[in-house]
Structure formats: structure tokens, C-alpha cells
Design a protein around this motif. Sequence first.
Motif, PDB file in Angstrom:
ATOM      1  N   SER A 166       0.848  -1.184   0.000  1.00 15.14           N
ATOM      2  CA  SER A 166       0.000   0.000   0.000  1.00 15.14           C
ATOM      3  C   SER A 166       0.890   1.242   0.000  1.00 15.14           C
ATOM      4  O   SER A 166       2.063   1.185   0.362  1.00 15.14           O
ATOM      5  CB  SER A 166      -0.911   0.016   1.231  1.00 15.14           C
ATOM      6  OG  SER A 166      -0.145  -0.026   2.421  1.00 15.14           O
ATOM      7  N   VAL A 176       0.524   9.125  -2.749  1.00 13.02           N
ATOM      8  CA  VAL A 176      -0.556   8.957  -3.725  1.00 13.02           C
ATOM      9  C   VAL A 176      -0.808  10.274  -4.442  1.00 13.02           C
ATOM     10  O   VAL A 176      -0.911  10.337  -5.673  1.00 13.02           O
ATOM     11  CB  VAL A 176      -1.852   8.459  -3.044  1.00 13.02           C
ATOM     12  CG1 VAL A 176      -3.000   8.448  -4.051  1.00 13.02           C
ATOM     13  CG2 VAL A 176      -1.652   7.073  -2.459  1.00 13.02           C
ATOM     14  N   ARG A 219      -0.149  11.369  -8.442  1.00 16.08           N
ATOM     15  CA  ARG A 219      -1.146  12.018  -9.312  1.00 16.08           C
ATOM     16  C   ARG A 219      -0.592  13.319  -9.899  1.00 16.08           C
ATOM     17  O   ARG A 219      -0.814  13.622 -11.070  1.00 16.08           O
ATOM     18  CB  ARG A 219      -2.419  12.288  -8.519  1.00 16.08           C
ATOM     19  CG  ARG A 219      -3.177  11.017  -8.131  1.00 16.08           C
ATOM     20  CD  ARG A 219      -4.288  11.300  -7.156  1.00 16.08           C
ATOM     21  NE  ARG A 219      -5.021  10.082  -6.808  1.00 16.08           N
ATOM     22  CZ  ARG A 219      -5.787   9.944  -5.722  1.00 16.08           C
ATOM     23  NH1 ARG A 219      -5.896  10.972  -4.874  1.00 16.08           N
ATOM     24  NH2 ARG A 219      -6.412   8.808  -5.489  1.00 16.08           N
ATOM     25  N   VAL A 271       0.370   2.300  -8.909  1.00 15.65           N
ATOM     26  CA  VAL A 271      -0.770   2.070  -9.798  1.00 15.65           C
ATOM     27  C   VAL A 271      -2.041   1.989  -8.967  1.00 15.65           C
ATOM     28  O   VAL A 271      -1.995   1.761  -7.748  1.00 15.65           O
ATOM     29  CB  VAL A 271      -0.610   0.772 -10.620  1.00 15.65           C
ATOM     30  CG1 VAL A 271       0.628   0.824 -11.488  1.00 15.65           C
ATOM     31  CG2 VAL A 271      -0.555  -0.444  -9.701  1.00 15.65           C
ATOM     32  N   GLU A 272      -3.180   2.160  -9.622  1.00 11.39           N
ATOM     33  CA  GLU A 272      -4.475   2.030  -8.958  1.00 11.39           C
ATOM     34  C   GLU A 272      -4.961   0.605  -9.136  1.00 11.39           C
ATOM     35  O   GLU A 272      -5.091   0.103 -10.259  1.00 11.39           O
ATOM     36  CB  GLU A 272      -5.492   3.009  -9.575  1.00 11.39           C
ATOM     37  CG  GLU A 272      -5.150   4.477  -9.373  1.00 11.39           C
ATOM     38  CD  GLU A 272      -5.540   4.988  -7.997  1.00 11.39           C
ATOM     39  OE1 GLU A 272      -6.318   4.307  -7.309  1.00 11.39           O
ATOM     40  OE2 GLU A 272      -5.042   6.074  -7.605  1.00 11.39           O
ATOM     41  N   ASP A 329      -8.152  -1.676  -8.017  1.00 11.50           N
ATOM     42  CA  ASP A 329      -9.494  -1.691  -7.404  1.00 11.50           C
ATOM     43  C   ASP A 329      -9.733  -0.425  -6.570  1.00 11.50           C
ATOM     44  O   ASP A 329     -10.253  -0.483  -5.445  1.00 11.50           O
ATOM     45  CB  ASP A 329      -9.672  -2.942  -6.539  1.00 11.50           C
ATOM     46  CG  ASP A 329      -9.609  -4.225  -7.343  1.00 11.50           C
ATOM     47  OD1 ASP A 329     -10.029  -4.192  -8.521  1.00 11.50           O
ATOM     48  OD2 ASP A 329      -9.137  -5.239  -6.813  1.00 11.50           O
ATOM     49  N   GLY A 330      -9.313   0.708  -7.116  1.00 16.25           N
ATOM     50  CA  GLY A 330      -9.532   1.973  -6.450  1.00 16.25           C
ATOM     51  C   GLY A 330      -8.554   2.299  -5.342  1.00 16.25           C
ATOM     52  O   GLY A 330      -8.651   3.341  -4.704  1.00 16.25           O
ATOM     53  N   GLU A 331      -7.567   1.426  -5.131  1.00 12.90           N
ATOM     54  CA  GLU A 331      -6.579   1.659  -4.070  1.00 12.90           C
ATOM     55  C   GLU A 331      -5.183   1.751  -4.697  1.00 12.90           C
ATOM     56  O   GLU A 331      -4.839   0.963  -5.579  1.00 12.90           O
ATOM     57  CB  GLU A 331      -6.607   0.530  -3.051  1.00 12.90           C
ATOM     58  CG  GLU A 331      -5.672   0.784  -1.863  1.00 12.90           C
ATOM     59  CD  GLU A 331      -5.785  -0.323  -0.807  1.00 12.90           C
ATOM     60  OE1 GLU A 331      -5.050  -0.255   0.194  1.00 12.90           O
ATOM     61  OE2 GLU A 331      -6.620  -1.238  -0.982  1.00 12.90           O
ATOM     62  N   ALA A 332      -4.410   2.726  -4.251  1.00 18.74           N
ATOM     63  CA  ALA A 332      -3.066   2.911  -4.783  1.00 18.74           C
ATOM     64  C   ALA A 332      -2.128   1.859  -4.201  1.00 18.74           C
ATOM     65  O   ALA A 332      -2.116   1.611  -2.996  1.00 18.74           O
ATOM     66  CB  ALA A 332      -2.540   4.308  -4.440  1.00 18.74           C
ATOM     67  N   ARG A 333      -1.355   1.226  -5.094  1.00 23.52           N
ATOM     68  CA  ARG A 333      -0.405   0.197  -4.671  1.00 23.52           C
ATOM     69  C   ARG A 333       0.945   0.434  -5.334  1.00 23.52           C
ATOM     70  O   ARG A 333       1.037   0.938  -6.447  1.00 23.52           O
ATOM     71  CB  ARG A 333      -0.909  -1.189  -5.078  1.00 23.52           C
ATOM     72  CG  ARG A 333      -2.184  -1.618  -4.370  1.00 23.52           C
ATOM     73  CD  ARG A 333      -1.889  -2.161  -2.998  1.00 23.52           C
ATOM     74  NE  ARG A 333      -3.085  -2.626  -2.322  1.00 23.52           N
ATOM     75  CZ  ARG A 333      -3.079  -3.236  -1.139  1.00 23.52           C
ATOM     76  NH1 ARG A 333      -1.920  -3.446  -0.527  1.00 23.52           N
ATOM     77  NH2 ARG A 333      -4.192  -3.597  -0.571  1.00 23.52           N
TER      78      ARG A 333
END
Length: 266
Positions: free
Chosen positions: A2, A8, A12, A256-257, A259-263
Motif C-alpha cells: 500500500s 498517492v 497524481r 498504480v491504482e 481496485d480503487g486503491e493505490a499500490r
Amino acid sequence: MSVPADLVQRARDIAAGRVEPVPAKDAATVVLLRDGARGPEVYLLRRKSTMAFAAGAYVFPGGSVDPRDADHAVAWAGPAPAEWAEILKADEKTARGLVCAAVRETFEESGVLLAGPDPGGVVEDTTGEDWEADRLALIDRTLAFADFLDRRRLVLRSDLLKPWAHWITPDVEVRRFDTRFFVAALPYGQRTRDVGGEADEVAWKRPEEAIGLAHKGEIFLMPPTYATLTEMAKYPSTADILQAERRITTIQPRVVEVDGEARLVL
């Protein structure tokens, strides 16, 4: 892995062109090896919790290239800088600096010196007070590595290093390093010691032992360290690691995103 919220947003901003990534500094890391009763062991040091980069993480000895590491005055034995340039896919000056930094940082952070009085010899003991004074002078940059070797009539043994990996810090980080990983066996007669400085603890661990402790949450390993230890765990001896055939691919983790979570992924 995570990703913290601040990174994050930075990811962006970089993707949108609002922020430029920080340039990565050339650096070298050395996996110092010895054979224990149950197989190869690696030398790890825990970075102090006050450090700006990788605080609290267990890492291998290493650090940034000092501009003086590329000095042609550094006494040299083993594969020449031009050969290392081809191996490391770098220009000759950068390759010279990386190999020199690998040897210098190993001495600074473990007391182990990959150098000798001639191309076939290795220093047997570096534990005296005079050695410690030189080590501290190298750390505070009042002594250049070339002058250190010249004063002691030693030559850097580049043949004692084996290239292992190439990692670049993700572009979202504000402190970034372009790091070449090397492996080297602990020279006969030499021994590591708790040298302090950036570390508050040092230890010899079997690769699988360190990985197990990380899984239990007892120690923290950065992705490059974890990946390297995983590779080391496959070999039964130090000799097998040094003789292993390596195809080095540059690895730079990215955000990367998923499932809507940044990893952070490799």
C-alpha cells in the motif's frame, strides 16, 4: 504494498505534469556473505529511526557515490572500469564511481575492506584504532578513498565484487537512488563489527531467517532487500551465490491504482 496518502497525491501530480520527479542519485549496495553452520548468511544493519530515508529498515551496507569515487587516482586491481561499464550498462566514469563506492561504503558501514597490498592479496585485519580513525575520516569526507588506499599502499579489489541487481527508487519518492547491488564474500581473517553511524544494530542472518522475521513483523525490509534475500535463500553456499549466472534487469517500482486503491508494484 500500500502507498501512503502523501505519495498517492504526489503520484497524481507527477502523472498530471504538475510535479517533476526528483533525479535519482547513483548509489551502490553490497550484500556481504559468509557461510554459517546452516548455509550462507548476510550482513544486515538497521538504519536509525531518525534517518530521512528507510528509517528503521534492515539494509545491506551501501550509499551514494561520492564524486571523488570516480577519481583515476584510486589504485585498482581486477576488472577495469571499462569492463565494469559494459557489465553495469553505464559510462566508464559512472562505473568506476559505483565500484569504488561499493568498496568504500562496505568499509564505512561494516569495517570490511575489499582491498589488498597487491592484486592477489586482501587485508587481513582492519580492527585497529588507526583503521577506525581512517574509517571515520572517510565517513565525514575529510579523507578521500584514493588517498586512504595510497597512504596504506593498497589496491581496490574489484574482482571481489559480483554484480547482482539494479534497482531505481520509484519516481514518487522525494529521495531517490539509482542503485547497483553487488555481492561479496567476507575476506578471510576479516570480521565485521558494530560500527555505529547510520545504524543502531547490526546482525548476520540467514536469508530465510530475515524473511521470516519480516513476515512476522519483527523487522522491516524494503522491497529491494526482501527480493534480494529471497534470491539468496535459493543457494546452499556463498560459493554458489558468487558463481551464479545473473541476467540483470533494471527494476523501478511504480504506483498504480488497483481496485480503487493505490499500490506500489514491481
